[in-house]
Scaffold this active site. Sequence first.
Site, PDB file in Angstrom:
ATOM      1  N   HIS A 202      -0.719   4.672  -0.408  1.00 57.09           N
ATOM      2  CA  HIS A 202      -1.552   5.694   0.228  1.00 57.09           C
ATOM      3  C   HIS A 202      -1.112   7.133  -0.045  1.00 57.09           C
ATOM      4  CE1 HIS A 202      -4.596   3.438   2.231  1.00 57.09           C
ATOM      5  NE2 HIS A 202      -3.729   2.650   2.848  1.00 57.09           N
TER       6      HIS A 202
ATOM      7  N   HIS B 258      -5.111  -7.517  -2.759  1.00 55.12           N
ATOM      8  CA  HIS B 258      -4.932  -6.501  -1.728  1.00 55.12           C
ATOM      9  C   HIS B 258      -5.068  -7.109  -0.338  1.00 55.12           C
ATOM     10  CE1 HIS B 258      -4.831  -2.705   0.292  1.00 55.12           C
ATOM     11  NE2 HIS B 258      -6.026  -2.934   0.838  1.00 55.12           N
TER      12      HIS B 258
ATOM     13  N   ASP C  64      -4.502   0.303  -2.818  1.00 54.44           N
ATOM     14  CA  ASP C  64      -4.493   1.392  -1.843  1.00 54.44           C
ATOM     15  C   ASP C  64      -3.512   2.472  -2.248  1.00 54.44           C
ATOM     16  OD1 ASP C  64      -6.529   0.267  -0.426  1.00 54.44           O
ATOM     17  OD2 ASP C  64      -5.454   0.124   1.475  1.00 54.44           O
TER      18      ASP C  64
ATOM     19  N   ASP D 141       0.834  -1.197   0.000  1.00 50.37           N
ATOM     20  CA  ASP D 141       0.000   0.000   0.000  1.00 50.37           C
ATOM     21  C   ASP D 141       0.875   1.255   0.000  1.00 50.37           C
ATOM     22  OD1 ASP D 141      -1.122  -2.358   1.051  1.00 50.37           O
ATOM     23  OD2 ASP D 141      -2.710  -1.267   2.059  1.00 50.37           O
TER      24      ASP D 141
ATOM     25  N   ASN E 137      -9.120  -1.709  -1.233  1.00 49.09           N
ATOM     26  CA  ASN E 137     -10.396  -1.251  -0.696  1.00 49.09           C
ATOM     27  C   ASN E 137     -10.555   0.264  -0.778  1.00 49.09           C
ATOM     28  OD1 ASN E 137      -8.324  -1.450   1.473  1.00 49.09           O
ATOM     29  ND2 ASN E 137      -9.919  -0.579   2.786  1.00 49.09           N
ATOM     30  N   HIS E 138      -9.458   1.013  -0.717  1.00 49.36           N
ATOM     31  CA  HIS E 138      -9.590   2.473  -0.744  1.00 49.36           C
ATOM     32  C   HIS E 138      -9.936   2.992  -2.143  1.00 49.36           C
ATOM     33  CE1 HIS E 138      -8.597   3.742   3.385  1.00 49.36           C
ATOM     34  NE2 HIS E 138      -8.063   2.529   3.428  1.00 49.36           N
TER      35      HIS E 138
END
Length: 346
Positions: free
Chosen positions: A83, A225, A117, A81, A152-153
């Site tokens: 982010h 993920h 993500d 991830d 999921n994001h």
Amino acid sequence: MTPRRWALLIAIAGCHREAPPPAATVARPSTGAAVAGAAPAAAADHAASAVAAAPPPRPGCDLAEVPARLPAAPRVVAIGDVHGDLAATRAALRAAGAIDAADAWIGGDLVVVQLGDVLDRGDDEQAILDLFERLEPAAAAAGGRFVWLLGNHELMNAALDFRYVTPGALHDFDDAPGVDPGRAPSEVPAAVRGRVAALAPGGAYAKVMADQNVLAKVGDTLFAHAGPVGAWATRIDAANDQTRCWLAGKAGAEPPPAVVDDEGPVWTRAWGGDEVDCTALAGVLRAAGATRLVVGHTVQDAGITSACGGALWRIDVGLSRYYQGPIQVLELTAKGPAVVSGSRTK
């Protein structure tokens, strides 16, 4: 969605507890407006029945196929991830030997798999998505592959769940290519019109995400993920096709199971914690025709970890600025898995 609910989502951006998108935030792809949707599955024992009841890939979705099964490669590097942290993303790609100081592909036949993500918790989202879009054809031209999966994001944002968007990222997509904030539904507040126009199903960057899969297999290694649980291991193609069609705005109003099932392949915590059911993992791998599972989603405070005799690797090390974890990637070669470390740069 009422103005009050919009305000609530903006106000609680950055909260720490993750869960599937609230029912009130699920987007209707044809307009981008939010509507009520089904609540996520309440418990793990419901997940199998939810998946079993999921429809086949929706008819009428004419998206080009994105291969989910790639041949083995001499060297594969997995990245967790990121982010919204462009500097950390670049540092991980350089540690992998994928890019140079000018972000040009230098990996040759290297296969990179990034586990999703990209969005939330950081301010550089559009820049990272644009970088990934440049690396895909550059890697292919050199005989390699650059694969980035949906986390999921990404799906939360497509469902208009903006709980984890930073103040600096709220307007990140306002002037992005192909994004017209004026086309967002009239009830959308000015603060998120650009984001809705970009990321709601059918939006310019939602269509970019619709070119990515939820799960992929390279050689005998399965990447996701969060990872499949139970029946999800036999529904890789359905998870990919249904989610891609929904993101493209070609699948009606209801989001697919992968978006809302809390034991789905972008949500489950079955493989990220200290206690892992290795027997269940063996069943998942057998069903998927794989010998190894690599996942992100759950931050590993001490760096990349493995379990079940090396059949499971967890590579979300919190490398983004938000978490301040180490720069680490997982290298897979004929010699076996190895952790490769890089240095954090500005």
